[in-house]
Design an enzyme around this catalytic site. Sequence first.
Site, short mmCIF file in Angstrom:
data_model
loop_
_atom_site.label_atom_id
_atom_site.label_comp_id
_atom_site.label_asym_id
_atom_site.label_seq_id
_atom_site.Cartn_x
_atom_site.Cartn_y
_atom_site.Cartn_z
N LYS A 1 26.06 70.81 81.48
CA LYS A 1 25.95 69.43 81.00
C LYS A 1 26.87 69.23 79.81
CE LYS A 1 22.72 66.43 78.78
NZ LYS A 1 21.63 66.38 77.90
N LYS B 1 24.50 73.52 77.61
CA LYS B 1 24.53 72.13 77.15
C LYS B 1 25.47 72.02 75.96
CE LYS B 1 21.66 68.38 75.45
NZ LYS B 1 20.33 67.79 75.39
#
Length: 322
Positions: A245, A192
Site C-alpha cells: 500500500k 505500508k
Amino acid sequence: MKRLQRLRYSKNLRDLTSEIDFTVGQLVQPLFVVEDLLRDEEIPGLGDVKRHSKDSLLKQISNDLESGIRQFILFQVPAKKLDSGFSHKYSSEVISQVKKEFGQAITLWIDTCLCSLTTHGHCCVLRDNGTQNLEASLKEITSLAKSYAEAGADGISPSDMNDGRVLKIREALDGAKNGSLEHIPIMSYSTKFSSHFYGPFRNAADSAPQFGDRSQYQIDVRNRSDGINSSIRCAQEGADLLMVKPGMTSIDLIKPIQEKTGLPVGAYQVSGEFAALTTLSEKGLLKFENALLETWHVFKRAGAQYIITYGARRAKSLGVNL
Ligand code: PBG
C-alpha cells in the site's frame, strides 16, 4: 516472419492467451461508517463511495451484495475523539448489526487503527512530549481488535504500523475464551508506505495528523528492503494475508514478498490513486471504467492475490467474472 502481433489480432485470441483471470471474489470494497451522521456524505475524489450512517451502511452492503461483492473492509469514525481508553461500543454495535443482517454471505474485515479515534490523528498513543508510546499503542490496538472480533468481525486488518502489532493481536485472539476467536484471520497492512496518496481517505476518515506526518512509523518509499522486511516480519508474527500500500506505486514488491513469505499478498489501490482516475475522467481525459479495469489487470499481472479498491462494486458491470 516472426510476428508478435499475430496473437493480438482478435479478442478471442487475446482471451485465449490471457495470463490472468480473476473474480469479484478477489476484490474488497471499502466502506465508511460515521457515528452521528444523519445523511450520507460525498467524499471528494471517491465517486460513489460515501460516508454512511449505520442504516445507510446496511443498505449499501445489500446493494453491493447484489453486484456480487462479498469482501468488505470497514472504516469507522467515532463522534468523539480521545487520546486513550477508546470506546468499543459504537463499533461493536455496527459490526454485530451488519453480521446479524448478512451473516456468512459477506466477509467483513475491520480496519484496525487509532488515527480516526485520536484527537491528534496519529496512528498511535503519544507521550506528553509527542513521541510514540509503543506499549500503550499496542495495548489499545489489541483491545480494539479483540472487541471487533467478539462483535462478529470476520477478519482484522491492522493498518497502524506499530511494531509488533500482529503478534499481540494474534495472541489476544488465540487467548480468547474456549478458542472462540482462533479462526479469525489477520490481513496485515504489512508493507505500508508513508504516502501523499492517502489524502481523500483522510478527509473521509477524519484522520489527518494534526501536527507532523506519519514518516516516523510508516515506511519511506525510497526503501525497498524496509518494504520487504516489514512484510516478512508480519508473516513471522502470524499474519495470514499480507498487503502492499499504496498498491499502484508498490507493484514491484508484490512478487518478492510473496516469494519470501509464501503468503498471499494483496494490493490496496488507495484513495489518491483511485481519485486520480475519477479526476482524469471528470476532465474528459480518460474513460473511467476502462482505466479502472486496466489497473486491476496490472495488479493481477504483478501477482496480487486480492485487490482492495474503491471501485470494487463496479466489477460486475465491467465484466469481471462473479
Ligand atoms: C489508517 C489508514 C489509512 C488508509 C487506510 N487505513 C490512512 C493513513 O495511514 O493515513 C489509507 C487508505 C486510502 O488512502 O485509501 N491508518
